[in-house]
Scaffold this active site. Structure first.
Site, PDB file in Angstrom:
ATOM      1  N   GLU A 441       0.832  -1.214   0.000  1.00 51.88           N
ATOM      2  CA  GLU A 441       0.000   0.000   0.000  1.00 51.88           C
ATOM      3  C   GLU A 441       0.860   1.254   0.000  1.00 51.88           C
ATOM      4  O   GLU A 441       0.566   2.216  -0.721  1.00 51.88           O
ATOM      5  CB  GLU A 441      -0.956   0.012   1.204  1.00 51.88           C
ATOM      6  N   HIS A 444       2.023   2.037  -3.474  1.00 51.04           N
ATOM      7  CA  HIS A 444       1.046   2.813  -4.251  1.00 51.04           C
ATOM      8  C   HIS A 444       1.140   4.287  -3.892  1.00 51.04           C
ATOM      9  O   HIS A 444       1.218   5.154  -4.764  1.00 51.04           O
ATOM     10  CB  HIS A 444      -0.381   2.354  -3.922  1.00 51.04           C
TER      11      HIS A 444
HETATM   12 ZN    ZN Z   1      -2.576  -2.758  -4.753  1.00 48.03          ZN
END
Ligand code: ZN
Ligand code: ADP
Ligand code: MG
Length: 621
Positions: A441, A444
């Site tokens: 995460e 990202h």
């Molecule tokens: Zn992802």
């Protein structure tokens, strides 16, 4: 029965099929229980006393009974009746002073009976045997049908004798344009119809005919049904509605009968609105392919076309229909004089979303910190129905938390519930996996934050959700975007690959966690090549067409297989390039990656501000 009814809403349709069944039943019962015995029953023949004496002498009398006023006797006819017993003829005569009659009767072996066969007054017997049972059955039939109707639709649904269609008729919908937030263009287009329904004469006088029908077109949940009801509410006219799927029945011909009924009712009640929801179920293109051809549907559609042409548009019947598959509609429906006016009801924009949230927010108690703008920003692409759902979820959450008002926190959480499902607090995820998820995460988020064209990171969480998401990174734009630039599209792809890139960089492994990212990245890259003309290779050539724009936007390829191969190559090239870019960004920011991932592992959820604070912070020496 048989008489012309008054055509009112109440009387006309209150004759469901059970009523007709009752009549058939009555006729059968009458025949069985009355007509047959009637045919068999004895009429009593009156004869003079002398005939009685003669027959007695001849020994023709089997039994006799008497009162003060008459003597009745039976005589064998020599035949047998229907039940196989000897058949008698019943005679009567007036009594005569006749001493020794008893002796003579005894002598002839005549039986003495105690009962006299009664002959009713013909009038009373007619009433009792014919009228009374009919009355009972009619009463019973009406009672049963009443019960049936109650069960079938809260009193609103009317059942039709011929077709058994459920047509919902409301004299007042109670909705107005104020209940429909946003959708200004649609409302503008419908205002003329409202005005026409208010005063059809104004239009008739000048010789103008308004369109007979308007077609509301848009994705699900954008308020098409709501708008139609609002038009009826604004114009204060009755609202007849039926859903397209209800037309399509098991029995061929029923659908057509329903259409006929619907229009008959509507013309009687003009001015009014007839609303056909999900018209695509009957209005699909008649393509005449052997197997896909559906007789019933075609008949229904033909009937609809015939009715639309047949009724007088000046009377004030306006037909509204709704669909989210306009492309599949039969062309005949769309020609002038039918549904020639098409009103788009699109997904709401930022202001629209805010307005919808406000409309639904009126129904709940809000605390002072509520900022609908912020929620609207976070819900790009949500429909009116989604937003209504979000407000309600927030209210439910507030109750669960034991609060009396809905706060911003409730709304934000319910946005996530609608996007990703509920939190799965009990899900047990081992330390290793949690670590991978956290790095994924943050990957990202870091890639997103390092590019100029990306929306700012709003929130990162590694709390699993019922949708199956193990964590996610939420990005929220500061303002609504209407165009997607090529750079922004590429940034998006890079951001999607960022999760996988982090796994590779830190753990030197890849996981299945990126499946959804891969799908989305591919979809964008493909659209860039085939539809947006964003690749040098194909310039501005449309290689794919969208087949149903309002339902998921399925596409169909329209190119040679050689080109298809080239498309694939180009898509792969774009994604590979962005993946490499993401890897580079993460390598350059590896320290930050570790720092933020550790912070996230500790907190489980961090806000965009917290993230940016660490990201921008000067590295500790
Ligand atoms: Zn992802
Ligand atoms: P559709 O018929 O387009 O699928 P509906 O009219 O049934 O959508 O909308 C479903 C619900 O969503 C409505 O009952 C209403 O609560 C909410 N809704 C949708 N659009 C709006 C809007 N523009 N304003 C207010 N509420 C809306
Ligand atoms: Mg609808």
């Amino acid at each position: 029965m048989g008489l012309k009814d008054d055509g009112g809403l109440k009387k006309g349709p209150r004759k469901p099929f059970i009523f007709y069944y009752s009549i058939v039943l009555i006729l059968m019962i009458i025949f069985n229980s009355m007509a047959v015995p009637w045919l068999q029953s004895k009429s009593v023949i009156e004869v003079p006393y002398s005939t009685f004496l003669e027959m007695l002498e001849e020994g023709k009398i089997q039994s006799v009974a008497r009162t003060n006023t008459e003597i009745q006797f039976k005589s064998d006819t020599g035949k047998t009746n229907l039940e196989g017993k000897p058949d008698y003829e019943v005679y009567k005569t007036g009594p005569w002073p006749d001493e020794g009659l008893t002796d003579r009767l005894l002598e002839k072996n005549v039986q003495f009976e105690e009962t006299i066969v009664k002959q009713m007054s013909p009038m009373i017997s007619f009433l009792l045997t014919w009228i009374f049972p009919i009355l009972i059955f009619v009463f019973l039939g009406n009672f049963l049908s009443g019960q049936m109707q109650k069960r079938m639709g809260g009193g609103n649904a009317m059942t039709f004798g011929k077709s058994n269609a459920k047509i919902y008729a409301e004299s007042e919908t109670g909705k107005t344009f104020r209940d429909v937030a946003g959708q200004e263009e649609a409302k503008e287009a419908l205002k003329e119809i409202v005005d026409f329904l208010h005063n059809p004469k104004k239009y008739a006088d000048i010789g103008a005919t308004l369109p007979k029908g308007a077609l509301l077109v848009g994705p699900p949940g954008t308020g098409k049904t709501l708008l139609a009801r609002a038009v009826a509410g604004e114009a204060h006219v009755p609202f007849f509605s039926i859903s397209g799927s209800e037309f399509v029945e098991m029995f061929v011909g029923m659908g057509a009968a329903k259409v006929r009924d619907l229009f008959k009712q509507a013309t009687e009640k003009a001015p009014c609105i007839v609303f056909i929801d999900e018209i695509d179920t009957i209005g699909k293109k008649r393509d005449g392919h052997g197997f896909s051809g559906n007789d019933e549907r075609e008949q229904t559609l033909n009937q609809l076309l015939a009715e639309m042409d047949g009724f007088d548009g000046k009377k004030g019947v306006v037909i509204l229909a709704a669909t989210n598959r306009p492309d599949s509609l039969d062309k005949a429906l769309l020609r002038p004089g039918r549904f020639d006016r098409r009103i788009p009801v699109e997904l709401p924009d930022l202001n629209g979303r805010e307005a919808i949230l406000k409309v639904h927010g009126k129904n709940v108690k809000l605390s002072d910190d509520v900022d609908f703008r912020g929620i609207a920003l976070a819900t790009a692409g949500a429909s009116g129905a989604d937003l209504a759902n979000i407000v309600n979820e927030a209210a439910l959450r507030a109750v669960r938390m034991g609060r009396h008002t809905v706060g911003q926190r409730d709304l934000e959480e319910s946005v996530e519930v609608v996007i990703a499902g509920y939190q799965r607090k009990d899900a047990s995820i081992n330390v290793n996996e949690r670590k991978i998820i956290a790095y994924h995460e943050v990957g990202h988020a870091l890639v997103a934050a390092s590019q100029n064209d990306s929306a700012p990171v709003h929130k990162i969480t590694i709390i699993p959700r019922t949708s199956g998401a193990l964590g996610y990174t939420m990005q929220v734009d500061e303002e609504e975007r209407h165009l997607l630039t090529k750079d922004a599209a590429l940034s998006k792809i890079a951001t999607f690959t960022g999760g996988r890139a982090a796994e590779e960089l830190v753990f030197n492994t890849v996981t299945s966690g990126a499946a959804n990212d891969i799908e989305q990245a591919t979809r964008i890259a493909r659209a860039m090549v085939t539809r947006y003309g964003m690749s040098d290779e194909f310039d501005m050539v449309a290689l794919e067409t969208v087949t149903n724009q309002y339902l998921g936007g399925d596409t169909s390829l329209s190119c040679s297989s050689k080109t298809a191969k080239k498309i694939d190559d180009e898509v792969i090239r774009i994604i590979r390039e962005q993946h490499q870019k993401a890897l580079k960004i993460l390598k350059d920011n590896e320290k930050k990656l570790h720092e933020i991932a550790e912070y996230l592992l500790e907190r489980e959820t961090i806000t965009g501000e917290e993230f940016m604070e660490i990201f921008r912070r000067e590295p500790a020496v």
